[in-house]
Design an enzyme around this catalytic site. Structure first.
Site, short mmCIF file in Angstrom:
data_model
loop_
_atom_site.label_atom_id
_atom_site.label_comp_id
_atom_site.label_asym_id
_atom_site.label_seq_id
_atom_site.Cartn_x
_atom_site.Cartn_y
_atom_site.Cartn_z
N TYR A 1 -17.18 1.55 5.72
CA TYR A 1 -15.71 1.56 5.77
C TYR A 1 -15.29 2.38 7.06
CZ TYR A 1 -10.98 3.52 5.30
OH TYR A 1 -9.49 3.87 5.57
N GLY B 1 0.75 -1.17 -0.12
CA GLY B 1 -0.03 -0.12 0.01
C GLY B 1 0.91 1.19 -0.17
N THR C 1 -8.48 6.08 10.57
CA THR C 1 -8.79 6.83 9.51
C THR C 1 -9.84 8.05 10.11
OG1 THR C 1 -10.26 7.24 7.57
CG2 THR C 1 -10.92 5.42 9.05
N ASP D 1 -1.71 -12.52 5.64
CA ASP D 1 -3.03 -12.15 5.50
C ASP D 1 -3.44 -11.95 6.98
OD1 ASP D 1 -5.73 -12.14 5.28
OD2 ASP D 1 -5.89 -14.21 4.38
N LYS E 1 -13.46 0.46 10.37
CA LYS E 1 -12.37 1.13 10.96
C LYS E 1 -12.36 1.40 12.25
CE LYS E 1 -8.77 1.54 9.29
NZ LYS E 1 -7.63 0.83 9.44
#
Length: 305
Positions: free
Chosen positions: A143, A10, A102, A37, A147
């Site tokens: 999302y 990323g 986030t 993973d 998070k």
């Protein structure tokens, strides 16, 4: 000192790799999603037993904000269950966890609060320059919800953690708003960008540097338990997405008919926070960080794109 980085393909993972040579006293282990993973407990256990990291920077996440609305199970599995798996492995090996979150954990509850934001001027009020770590999260979409659930899983599982919330991440790596704007400018003469969502761009290299400085601080002194917890990091200043695009084109000398539009003219499956400027007072004071203004960091990034 072993530093394990998840999600190494990323933007943030690649930024950490780019900076790793500056920290030769750390032994970095970079794992992409195929190598580690985070939704697989057996895989997590094997990696942690192999490397016994002193620190883990968990950048792995499901970040397809709009797709999450139609694929909540996968978003939950990665962002919530995956975070819990990493936290459990960190606890078993006494690994200090730096978990990336986030601004999407906040939403219009705050952006509509006049104590924070002057809509007419499109500026935060002087008395409240940003959302703090003590503001109550209130996610609007899948999302943000997953998070937040990941944050809660980390908090409930392992006390030796840092949760770092960030916003509007861009870089010379991967796909992001900056690179999308440059691509669209090469294809079109006119472009419309949302002008009523206010936040702060974050250069991934600056975030990566901050994370490594946090780790360095932990290794150079006995970190007190009360320093663990949630922190906010972005570059300094604030803008709209339109302002961000305008600055990109100005710095690159690109001539384009850029038009500001309201969010209502650009509907998306997932609701975006209208105001998500993050207050960085805590992280600056605790870790003595000097944070650049977003316009300065944008110039740094554009030299590499």
């Amino acid at each position: 000192m072993v530093v394990l980085v998840t999600g190494s393909n990323g933007q943030l993972g690649q930024a950490l790799q780019a900076l790793s040579d500056r920290y030769p006293f750390f032994q970095f282990v970079f794992c992409n999603s195929k190598e580690l993973d985070i939704t697989n407990k057996v895989n997590c256990k094997a990696i942690f037993e192999k490397y016994t990291p002193d620190f883990c920077i968990n950048t792995a996440a499901y970040t397809a904000v709009d797709k999450a609305e139609s694929d909540p199970e996968k978003a939950f599995e990665i962002n919530a269950n995956g975070a819990e798996n990493i936290a459990e492995s960190c606890k078993k090996h006494n690994t200090i966890l730096l978990h990336i979150s986030t601004d999407f954990v906040f939403d219009a509850y705050y952006s509509n609060n006049t104590a924070y934001y002057d809509k007419e001027l499109r500026l935060p009020l002087k008395s409240n320059l940003g959302l703090t770590e003590t503001d109550v999260p209130f996610p609007a979409g899948i999302y943000g919800l997953t998070k937040l659930q990941g944050e809660q899983a980390v908090q409930h599982t392992w006390e030796k953690h840092f949760i770092i919330r960030t916003s509007w991440v861009y870089s010379e790596f991967g796909t992001n708003f900056l690179k999308t704007m440059l691509r669209l400018a090469s294809e079109r003469d006119t472009l419309s960008v949302v002008d009523d969502q206010i936040g702060t761009p974050t250069y991934a290299m600056d975030l990566a540097e901050a994370l490594l400085q946090m780790i360095l601080s932990c290794t150079s002194k006995n970190i007190l338990d009360d320093l663990f917890g949630t922190y906010h990091f972005s570059n300094e200043g604030n803008c709209s997405w339109y302002d961000f695009a305008h600055e990109i084109f100005k710095e690159k000398g690109i001539t384009i008919n850029l038009q500001p539009i309201p969010t209502t003219s650009y509907p998306t499956p997932a609701k975006r926070p209208q105001y998500s400027v993050l207050d960085k007072t805590k992280i600056k004071e605790v870790f003595a960080l000097n944070i650049q203004n977003w316009k300065v960091s944008l110039q740094d990034c554009l030299q590499k794109v």
